[in-house]
Motif scaffolding. Structure first.
Motif, mmCIF file in Angstrom:
data_model
loop_
_atom_site.group_PDB
_atom_site.id
_atom_site.type_symbol
_atom_site.label_atom_id
_atom_site.label_comp_id
_atom_site.label_asym_id
_atom_site.label_seq_id
_atom_site.Cartn_x
_atom_site.Cartn_y
_atom_site.Cartn_z
ATOM 1 N N THR A 198 26.210 2.824 6.033
ATOM 2 C CA THR A 198 27.542 3.064 5.474
ATOM 3 C C THR A 198 27.856 4.550 5.443
ATOM 4 O O THR A 198 28.963 4.982 5.793
ATOM 5 N N CYS B 146 30.664 6.960 7.678
ATOM 6 C CA CYS B 146 31.626 7.906 7.093
ATOM 7 C C CYS B 146 31.595 9.254 7.813
ATOM 8 O O CYS B 146 32.297 10.193 7.410
ATOM 9 N N SER C 200 29.396 -1.072 -3.422
ATOM 10 C CA SER C 200 30.435 -0.052 -3.212
ATOM 11 C C SER C 200 31.072 -0.224 -1.840
ATOM 12 O O SER C 200 30.379 -0.441 -0.844
ATOM 13 N N THR C 201 32.382 -0.120 -1.781
ATOM 14 C CA THR C 201 33.091 -0.232 -0.509
ATOM 15 C C THR C 201 32.925 1.042 0.303
ATOM 16 O O THR C 201 32.629 2.114 -0.257
ATOM 17 N N PRO C 202 33.128 0.977 1.619
ATOM 18 C CA PRO C 202 33.064 2.206 2.428
ATOM 19 C C PRO C 202 34.027 3.276 1.928
ATOM 20 O O PRO C 202 33.710 4.468 1.991
ATOM 21 N N GLU C 203 35.184 2.850 1.426
ATOM 22 C CA GLU C 203 36.158 3.812 0.910
ATOM 23 C C GLU C 203 35.613 4.525 -0.330
ATOM 24 O O GLU C 203 35.777 5.734 -0.487
ATOM 25 N N GLU C 204 34.951 3.762 -1.205
ATOM 26 C CA GLU C 204 34.361 4.366 -2.405
ATOM 27 C C GLU C 204 33.227 5.315 -2.038
ATOM 28 O O GLU C 204 33.085 6.392 -2.638
ATOM 29 N N SER D 129 32.877 6.953 0.817
ATOM 30 C CA SER D 129 33.465 8.122 1.461
ATOM 31 C C SER D 129 34.062 9.072 0.433
ATOM 32 O O SER D 129 33.874 10.298 0.513
ATOM 33 N N LEU D 130 34.772 8.525 -0.562
ATOM 34 C CA LEU D 130 35.375 9.361 -1.595
ATOM 35 C C LEU D 130 34.312 10.113 -2.391
ATOM 36 O O LEU D 130 34.429 11.318 -2.642
ATOM 37 N N ASN E 190 32.634 12.870 -0.165
ATOM 38 C CA ASN E 190 33.497 14.026 0.057
ATOM 39 C C ASN E 190 33.594 14.887 -1.193
ATOM 40 O O ASN E 190 33.570 16.118 -1.114
#
Length: 230
Positions: A21, A25, A94-98, A100-101, A104
């Motif tokens: 995951t 990202c 955790s989602t990929p969006e979570e 990644s956030l 970052n």
């Protein structure tokens, strides 16, 4: 050059699934199997139990970090970890969006800390919030902000005024923004462990603040002071 993340843990869910995951990202991830650091890049610790959770602040060194865990963490536990640099908690759900956030955010603060180191201090400060004035001291200082020790930290995102005098310099004034706070258990008058209400946690109550409008010349003076004691 791709950002680097060091994974400190051993389960397949962490070293294989979660690692994939992270790499999706756009971040390079390596598994660290031994030693006590320092590890290259941002550290992500797999935490399986509370013994491991309590050990994390001693492992990670003076840099931001993330943890990967399936534990249900109480706010008091998170507050202590945030003071030691925790930037986020992730899990197998955790989602990929979570992911990644969180990556970052942590990588940004890691770069900022490398560029703008912080040092332990004991400097009197005065916080001015509306009709309320807090006279106390700060325990950490960098060119971009400080950690202010107080039994009554202001809410996150509060904007207020600050007056302080760094050693060897003149009085500085700036607006500040509260990034996070560590409250006290007022019923017991201690910062208590959520698992043992009579166990005192070794940390300071207070709030981390960001300087909003401190001039660059005054930030440079703070840099010179930090360099003189590192």
């Amino acid at each position: 050059m791709r950002s680097r993340v060091s994974l400190i843990g051993g389960s397949a869910a962490f070293t294989e699934v979660f690692r994939k995951t992270i790499e999706d990202c756009g971040v390079e991830a390596g598994v660290e199997t031994g030693g006590n650091g320092p590890w290259p890049g941002l550290a992500v610790f797999e935490v399986k139990d509370r013994d491991g959770l309590n050990a994390v602040p001693g492992w990670k060194g003076p840099r931001p970090y993330l943890i990967f865990t399936e534990l249900d963490l109480a706010q008091e536990e998170l507050a202590v970890l945030k003071e030691s640099g925790l930037m986020g908690v992730l899990s197998g759900s955790s989602t990929p969006e979570e992911v990644s956030l969180a990556l970052n955010k942590a990588l940004f603060y890691d770069r900022m800390l490398r560029k703008n180191p912080r040092v332990p201090v004991d400097i009197p400060v005065e916080v001015r919030a509306a009709a309320k004035t807090i006279k106390t001291f700060c325990s950490l200082l960098s060119r971009d902000g400080m950690f202010i020790v107080t039994l009554n930290p202001l809410p996150v995102d509060s904007i207020c005024g600050l007056v302080f005098t760094p050693p060897g310099g003149g009085e500085l004034r700036t607006k500040i923004k509260v990034l996070y706070n560590i409250p006290i258990n007022k019923d017991l008058n201690i910062i208590a462990s959520p698992r043992d209400p009579f166990k005192r946690l070794v940390t300071h109550p207070g709030m981390a603040v960001l300087f909003i409008d401190l001039p660059e010349g005054e930030r440079a003076a703070i840099d010179r002071y930090i360099e003189s004691i590192e």
